[in-house]
Design a protein around this motif. Sequence first.
Motif, PDB file in Angstrom:
ATOM      1  N   ARG A 118      -5.178  11.553  -3.173  1.00 44.67           N
ATOM      2  CA  ARG A 118      -3.781  11.725  -2.574  1.00 44.67           C
ATOM      3  C   ARG A 118      -2.810   9.898  -2.450  1.00 44.67           C
ATOM      4  O   ARG A 118      -1.751   9.696  -3.597  1.00 44.67           O
ATOM      5  CB  ARG A 118      -3.506  11.704  -1.420  1.00 44.67           C
ATOM      6  CG  ARG A 118      -3.493  13.582  -0.877  1.00 44.67           C
ATOM      7  CD  ARG A 118      -3.347  14.014   0.498  1.00 44.67           C
ATOM      8  NE  ARG A 118      -4.688  13.749   1.542  1.00 44.67           N
ATOM      9  CZ  ARG A 118      -4.928  13.993   2.572  1.00 44.67           C
ATOM     10  NH1 ARG A 118      -3.503  15.125   3.004  1.00 44.67           N
ATOM     11  NH2 ARG A 118      -5.545  14.018   3.136  1.00 44.67           N
ATOM     12  N   GLY A 119      -4.170   8.838  -2.585  1.00 47.08           N
ATOM     13  CA  GLY A 119      -4.173   7.558  -2.803  1.00 47.08           C
ATOM     14  C   GLY A 119      -3.435   7.186  -4.440  1.00 47.08           C
ATOM     15  O   GLY A 119      -2.554   6.889  -4.466  1.00 47.08           O
ATOM     16  N   ILE A 120      -4.003   8.317  -5.681  1.00 50.54           N
ATOM     17  CA  ILE A 120      -4.107   8.017  -6.982  1.00 50.54           C
ATOM     18  C   ILE A 120      -2.349   8.878  -7.046  1.00 50.54           C
ATOM     19  O   ILE A 120      -1.603   7.546  -7.482  1.00 50.54           O
ATOM     20  CB  ILE A 120      -4.818   8.830  -7.496  1.00 50.54           C
ATOM     21  CG1 ILE A 120      -5.866   7.679  -7.333  1.00 50.54           C
ATOM     22  CG2 ILE A 120      -4.301   8.876  -8.967  1.00 50.54           C
ATOM     23  CD1 ILE A 120      -7.090   8.568  -8.249  1.00 50.54           C
ATOM     24  N   ALA A 121      -2.361   9.949  -6.352  1.00 49.17           N
ATOM     25  CA  ALA A 121      -1.007  10.749  -6.639  1.00 49.17           C
ATOM     26  C   ALA A 121       0.372   9.920  -6.037  1.00 49.17           C
ATOM     27  O   ALA A 121       1.814  10.211  -6.627  1.00 49.17           O
ATOM     28  CB  ALA A 121      -1.399  11.839  -6.152  1.00 49.17           C
ATOM     29  N   TYR A 122      -0.517   9.520  -4.588  1.00 55.14           N
ATOM     30  CA  TYR A 122       1.320   8.935  -4.623  1.00 55.14           C
ATOM     31  C   TYR A 122       1.735   7.876  -5.112  1.00 55.14           C
ATOM     32  O   TYR A 122       2.617   6.531  -5.456  1.00 55.14           O
ATOM     33  CB  TYR A 122       1.228   8.097  -2.966  1.00 55.14           C
ATOM     34  CG  TYR A 122       1.677   9.517  -2.052  1.00 55.14           C
ATOM     35  CD1 TYR A 122       2.552  10.329  -1.943  1.00 55.14           C
ATOM     36  CD2 TYR A 122       0.430   9.872  -1.250  1.00 55.14           C
ATOM     37  CE1 TYR A 122       2.663  10.364  -1.202  1.00 55.14           C
ATOM     38  CE2 TYR A 122       1.106  11.292  -0.310  1.00 55.14           C
ATOM     39  CZ  TYR A 122       2.411  11.812   0.125  1.00 55.14           C
ATOM     40  OH  TYR A 122       1.984  12.595   0.419  1.00 55.14           O
ATOM     41  N   LEU A 123       0.401   6.578  -5.904  1.00 56.58           N
ATOM     42  CA  LEU A 123       0.557   5.614  -6.369  1.00 56.58           C
ATOM     43  C   LEU A 123       1.366   5.824  -7.940  1.00 56.58           C
ATOM     44  O   LEU A 123       2.277   5.686  -8.268  1.00 56.58           O
ATOM     45  CB  LEU A 123      -0.744   5.088  -7.458  1.00 56.58           C
ATOM     46  CG  LEU A 123      -0.958   4.105  -8.310  1.00 56.58           C
ATOM     47  CD1 LEU A 123      -0.249   2.767  -7.544  1.00 56.58           C
ATOM     48  CD2 LEU A 123      -1.967   3.489  -8.300  1.00 56.58           C
ATOM     49  N   GLY A 124       0.996   7.051  -8.607  1.00 57.42           N
ATOM     50  CA  GLY A 124       1.779   7.546  -9.550  1.00 57.42           C
ATOM     51  C   GLY A 124       3.345   7.894  -9.057  1.00 57.42           C
ATOM     52  O   GLY A 124       4.243   7.993 -10.346  1.00 57.42           O
ATOM     53  N   ARG A 159      -5.720   0.653  -5.197  1.00 57.13           N
ATOM     54  CA  ARG A 159      -5.834  -0.593  -4.066  1.00 57.13           C
ATOM     55  C   ARG A 159      -5.143  -1.516  -3.881  1.00 57.13           C
ATOM     56  O   ARG A 159      -3.458  -1.318  -3.680  1.00 57.13           O
ATOM     57  CB  ARG A 159      -6.129   0.140  -2.369  1.00 57.13           C
ATOM     58  CG  ARG A 159      -5.441  -0.139  -1.391  1.00 57.13           C
ATOM     59  CD  ARG A 159      -6.055  -0.193  -0.160  1.00 57.13           C
ATOM     60  NE  ARG A 159      -7.346  -1.382   0.031  1.00 57.13           N
ATOM     61  CZ  ARG A 159      -8.224  -1.249   1.253  1.00 57.13           C
ATOM     62  NH1 ARG A 159      -7.934  -1.064   1.886  1.00 57.13           N
ATOM     63  NH2 ARG A 159      -9.247  -2.516   0.744  1.00 57.13           N
ATOM     64  N   GLY A 160      -5.693  -2.470  -5.342  1.00 55.78           N
ATOM     65  CA  GLY A 160      -4.982  -3.802  -5.571  1.00 55.78           C
ATOM     66  C   GLY A 160      -3.770  -2.739  -6.430  1.00 55.78           C
ATOM     67  O   GLY A 160      -3.237  -4.009  -5.688  1.00 55.78           O
ATOM     68  N   ILE A 161      -3.848  -2.546  -7.019  1.00 55.76           N
ATOM     69  CA  ILE A 161      -2.436  -1.758  -7.707  1.00 55.76           C
ATOM     70  C   ILE A 161      -1.307  -1.798  -7.056  1.00 55.76           C
ATOM     71  O   ILE A 161      -0.066  -2.219  -7.301  1.00 55.76           O
ATOM     72  CB  ILE A 161      -2.696  -0.738  -8.871  1.00 55.76           C
ATOM     73  CG1 ILE A 161      -3.689  -1.569 -10.465  1.00 55.76           C
ATOM     74  CG2 ILE A 161      -1.432  -0.601  -9.696  1.00 55.76           C
ATOM     75  CD1 ILE A 161      -4.752  -0.424 -10.618  1.00 55.76           C
ATOM     76  N   ALA A 162      -1.593  -1.347  -6.313  1.00 63.80           N
ATOM     77  CA  ALA A 162      -0.498  -0.675  -4.976  1.00 63.80           C
ATOM     78  C   ALA A 162      -0.198  -1.944  -3.848  1.00 63.80           C
ATOM     79  O   ALA A 162       1.503  -1.851  -4.369  1.00 63.80           O
ATOM     80  CB  ALA A 162      -1.115   0.649  -3.982  1.00 63.80           C
ATOM     81  N   HIS A 163      -0.638  -2.379  -4.213  1.00 61.10           N
ATOM     82  CA  HIS A 163      -0.093  -4.022  -3.537  1.00 61.10           C
ATOM     83  C   HIS A 163       0.511  -4.883  -4.595  1.00 61.10           C
ATOM     84  O   HIS A 163       1.361  -5.158  -3.436  1.00 61.10           O
ATOM     85  CB  HIS A 163      -1.148  -4.612  -2.494  1.00 61.10           C
ATOM     86  CG  HIS A 163      -1.672  -3.995  -1.452  1.00 61.10           C
ATOM     87  ND1 HIS A 163      -0.692  -3.963  -0.408  1.00 61.10           N
ATOM     88  CD2 HIS A 163      -3.067  -3.462  -0.801  1.00 61.10           C
ATOM     89  CE1 HIS A 163      -1.983  -3.495   0.497  1.00 61.10           C
ATOM     90  NE2 HIS A 163      -2.794  -3.680   0.460  1.00 61.10           N
ATOM     91  N   THR A 229      -6.150   8.429 -17.728  1.00 62.27           N
ATOM     92  CA  THR A 229      -6.393   7.614 -16.270  1.00 62.27           C
ATOM     93  C   THR A 229      -5.088   6.893 -16.304  1.00 62.27           C
ATOM     94  O   THR A 229      -4.480   6.330 -16.920  1.00 62.27           O
ATOM     95  CB  THR A 229      -7.440   6.467 -15.961  1.00 62.27           C
ATOM     96  OG1 THR A 229      -7.720   6.678 -14.861  1.00 62.27           O
ATOM     97  CG2 THR A 229      -7.677   5.099 -16.385  1.00 62.27           C
ATOM     98  N   ILE A 230      -4.818   7.090 -15.367  1.00 60.81           N
ATOM     99  CA  ILE A 230      -3.316   6.035 -14.376  1.00 60.81           C
ATOM    100  C   ILE A 230      -3.293   4.238 -14.239  1.00 60.81           C
ATOM    101  O   ILE A 230      -4.479   3.714 -14.724  1.00 60.81           O
ATOM    102  CB  ILE A 230      -3.373   6.623 -12.555  1.00 60.81           C
ATOM    103  CG1 ILE A 230      -2.252   6.689 -11.916  1.00 60.81           C
ATOM    104  CG2 ILE A 230      -4.323   5.789 -11.827  1.00 60.81           C
ATOM    105  CD1 ILE A 230      -1.424   6.871 -11.060  1.00 60.81           C
ATOM    106  N   ARG A 231      -2.250   4.356 -14.819  1.00 63.29           N
ATOM    107  CA  ARG A 231      -2.178   3.128 -14.980  1.00 63.29           C
ATOM    108  C   ARG A 231      -3.188   2.630 -16.242  1.00 63.29           C
ATOM    109  O   ARG A 231      -3.925   0.801 -15.861  1.00 63.29           O
ATOM    110  CB  ARG A 231      -2.024   1.962 -13.748  1.00 63.29           C
ATOM    111  CG  ARG A 231      -1.705   1.811 -12.636  1.00 63.29           C
ATOM    112  CD  ARG A 231      -0.045   2.168 -13.081  1.00 63.29           C
ATOM    113  NE  ARG A 231       1.278   2.106 -12.379  1.00 63.29           N
ATOM    114  CZ  ARG A 231       1.323   2.875 -11.817  1.00 63.29           C
ATOM    115  NH1 ARG A 231       1.551   4.969 -12.490  1.00 63.29           N
ATOM    116  NH2 ARG A 231       2.492   2.838 -10.524  1.00 63.29           N
TER     117      ARG A 231
END
Length: 249
Positions: A118-124, A159-163, A229-231
């Motif tokens: 879910r963390g990855i999906a919300y980052l997407g 998590r770092g990318i999200a921040h 992969t994402i990003r």
Amino acid sequence: MDTKKRSMACFEYGMQHYQGTQESINGFAKAVEYDPTHAESWRELSIPFLKRGMPHLWKKYMDKAVELDPVAWQGYRGYNYLWFYRDYKSAIADFDAADKLTPNFTDAPQGHSVDFWRGIAYLGLKDYKNSIAFFDMHIQKETEATGEDWVEHEAFLYRGIAHYEAGNGKEALKNFNTLLKYNTDFADAKYYKALVTSKTDHQEALKIIEEAIDNFNSGYSDQRPYVETIRQLYLADYLNLKAKLESMH
């Protein structure tokens, strides 16, 4: 031999052949013909069409597997939505549903917790608040269970990318440094660390990106089989950042 035994014999035949071959597909097709209630046969039947980019067939068979055994396959379908179709909203819906099916237990489709996915999906979706919240939950649970050094390195990366994308370089840097404490050669973490560091120290950032390029060329980067992969970062991303940093001197 009754139909369920015939179905299992066909299923085993399908499993004995390389995934996606005609023999394998025929085995699973026969298995569901004999026993339409065998969820795993439907799931196996769906996979070759997923990997070949035929969503109308993948979804038809995968939906049947989920209908018959949601506990086993709902989270897995979410994983398919996430990585193969980048359908983040459908992925989150499946992860949420899978989580509700098993109260007081964190599901782990494809080896990672639904919180991680879910963390990855919300980052997407660029929903950084929810992305960070689910990575926080995942990392805390994993740290309490097995120790920080056992947490997936990608959890700290994402998590770092999200921040970072949310404009919080300080928190981003903490995550990249934590990752690099356990995996000193991770190119992606160094790329983002160089981005953050470039705000205050161009020379140090240049040194970091040069290390990142060496790591990338040695194969130490975030990537996945079958899909991007994402990003995902490519050599051009590293070289462009290096050129940009060099131009600042």
